[in-house]
Write a protein that holds these residues in place. Structure first.
Motif, mmCIF file in Angstrom:
data_model
loop_
_atom_site.group_PDB
_atom_site.id
_atom_site.type_symbol
_atom_site.label_atom_id
_atom_site.label_comp_id
_atom_site.label_asym_id
_atom_site.label_seq_id
_atom_site.Cartn_x
_atom_site.Cartn_y
_atom_site.Cartn_z
ATOM 1 N N PRO A 53 0.800 -1.220 0.000
ATOM 2 C CA PRO A 53 0.000 0.000 0.000
ATOM 3 C C PRO A 53 0.837 1.277 0.000
ATOM 4 O O PRO A 53 0.464 2.271 -0.611
ATOM 5 N N VAL A 54 1.994 1.223 0.652
ATOM 6 C CA VAL A 54 2.857 2.411 0.701
ATOM 7 C C VAL A 54 3.422 2.698 -0.683
ATOM 8 O O VAL A 54 3.334 3.825 -1.184
ATOM 9 N N LEU A 55 3.992 1.675 -1.326
ATOM 10 C CA LEU A 55 4.541 1.865 -2.666
ATOM 11 C C LEU A 55 3.467 2.275 -3.658
ATOM 12 O O LEU A 55 3.694 3.146 -4.502
ATOM 13 N N SER A 56 2.300 1.666 -3.569
ATOM 14 C CA SER A 56 1.213 1.999 -4.481
ATOM 15 C C SER A 56 0.798 3.456 -4.331
ATOM 16 O O SER A 56 0.569 4.155 -5.323
ATOM 17 N N THR A 57 0.709 3.918 -3.095
ATOM 18 C CA THR A 57 0.340 5.316 -2.860
ATOM 19 C C THR A 57 1.397 6.259 -3.419
ATOM 20 O O THR A 57 1.080 7.260 -4.065
ATOM 21 N N VAL A 58 2.663 5.928 -3.194
ATOM 22 C CA VAL A 58 3.756 6.750 -3.734
ATOM 23 C C VAL A 58 3.689 6.780 -5.261
ATOM 24 O O VAL A 58 3.848 7.833 -5.887
ATOM 25 N N GLU A 59 3.434 5.633 -5.885
ATOM 26 C CA GLU A 59 3.338 5.572 -7.338
ATOM 27 C C GLU A 59 2.164 6.393 -7.860
ATOM 28 O O GLU A 59 2.295 7.105 -8.867
ATOM 29 N N ASP A 60 1.017 6.317 -7.180
ATOM 30 C CA ASP A 60 -0.152 7.088 -7.609
ATOM 31 C C ASP A 60 0.114 8.591 -7.502
ATOM 32 O O ASP A 60 -0.226 9.360 -8.406
ATOM 33 N N VAL A 61 0.720 8.998 -6.391
ATOM 34 C CA VAL A 61 1.028 10.421 -6.206
ATOM 35 C C VAL A 61 2.057 10.868 -7.245
ATOM 36 O O VAL A 61 1.916 11.938 -7.857
ATOM 37 N N ALA A 62 3.069 10.044 -7.486
ATOM 38 C CA ALA A 62 4.085 10.381 -8.492
ATOM 39 C C ALA A 62 3.452 10.501 -9.875
ATOM 40 O O ALA A 62 3.776 11.421 -10.638
ATOM 41 N N SER A 63 2.541 9.597 -10.208
ATOM 42 C CA SER A 63 1.872 9.649 -11.510
ATOM 43 C C SER A 63 1.051 10.928 -11.648
ATOM 44 O O SER A 63 1.063 11.577 -12.700
ATOM 45 N N LEU A 64 0.344 11.312 -10.579
ATOM 46 C CA LEU A 64 -0.465 12.534 -10.615
ATOM 47 C C LEU A 64 0.416 13.772 -10.759
ATOM 48 O O LEU A 64 0.169 14.634 -11.603
ATOM 49 N N VAL A 65 1.463 13.847 -9.944
ATOM 50 C CA VAL A 65 2.359 15.008 -9.994
ATOM 51 C C VAL A 65 3.041 15.090 -11.361
ATOM 52 O O VAL A 65 3.109 16.168 -11.975
ATOM 53 N N MET A 66 3.531 13.961 -11.868
ATOM 54 C CA MET A 66 4.186 13.955 -13.173
ATOM 55 C C MET A 66 3.215 14.360 -14.279
ATOM 56 O O MET A 66 3.600 15.093 -15.201
ATOM 57 N N SER A 67 1.967 13.922 -14.193
ATOM 58 C CA SER A 67 0.974 14.261 -15.215
ATOM 59 C C SER A 67 0.680 15.755 -15.230
ATOM 60 O O SER A 67 0.652 16.389 -16.288
#
Length: 197
Positions: free
Chosen positions: A143-157
């Motif tokens: 869950p921690v990695l998934s949340t980091v990936e989702d936030v990174a995807s949003l910020v990068m987008s």
């Protein structure tokens, strides 16, 4: 050039989460003038498509946080994320915040190909890191990695659309961090296996 940087940033974000960059581009194109999509990508601004993407994003967010299920999800997403990366790269490279060259408009397949390749590389790195992290943390890291990936995807987008150069830098830094995490986990596992019992 800025349109290509936007495409690279969005396709890298799609490698982490297929639906976030599609939603970001669709919503920004629908409600502002920052992104002007070509007619063939107009489907991204349709309300029904955006609602469907939101439902798929909700499912992805939940599934990706459950150990073991996340690996199955990554296997399925091997086809979805590169396709999403190709779609957002081609759509933004054909229009974007600045007019692209006639060459890129006439050769949209180049954008598709680049977007697919970038998203596939990022997805492959993500999919290879996740099982190692799950094993090393007995599933607690999912869950921690998934949340980091989702936030990174949003910020990068968002950065890819609003500040393409910064978005590209963020994509490269995210990839580098994932690569370092993967190498560190592999070294720990190798050290554990070779340690005397």
């Amino acid at each position: 050039m800025l349109a290509a940087l936007t495409g690279f940033g969005l396709s890298a974000a799609a490698g982490l989460n297929a639906f976030i960059p599609l939603l970001v581009v669709g919503l920004i194109a629908r409600y502002s003038d920052l992104v002007r999509l070509p007619a063939e990508a107009g489907w991204l601004t349709d309300g029904r498509v955006l609602a469907g993407l939101a439902v798929l994003l909700a499912a992805e967010v939940v599934l990706d946080k459950v150990p073991v299920v996340d690996s199955v999800n990554d296997a399925v997403q091997t086809f979805v994320r590169p396709a999403a990366g190709g779609a957002v790269f081609a759509a933004t490279d054909a229009a974007g915040k600045v007019d692209s060259s006639a060459f890129m408009r006439d050769h949209a397949w180049i954008g598709w190909g680049l977007g697919i390749a970038v998203a596939l590389i990022v997805h492959a790195a993500k999919a290879s890191v996740r099982p190692v992290a799950n094993a090393g943390t007995m599933g607690a890291g999912a869950p921690v990695l998934s949340t980091v990936e989702d936030v990174a995807s949003l910020v990068m987008s968002v950065l890819a659309v609003l500040a393409p150069v910064i978005g590209l830098v963020a994509a490269v830094l995210t990839g580098y961090a994932g690569f370092r995490l993967y190498r560190r986990r592999r070294r720990r596992r190798a050290a554990t296996r070779s340690a005397p019992t």
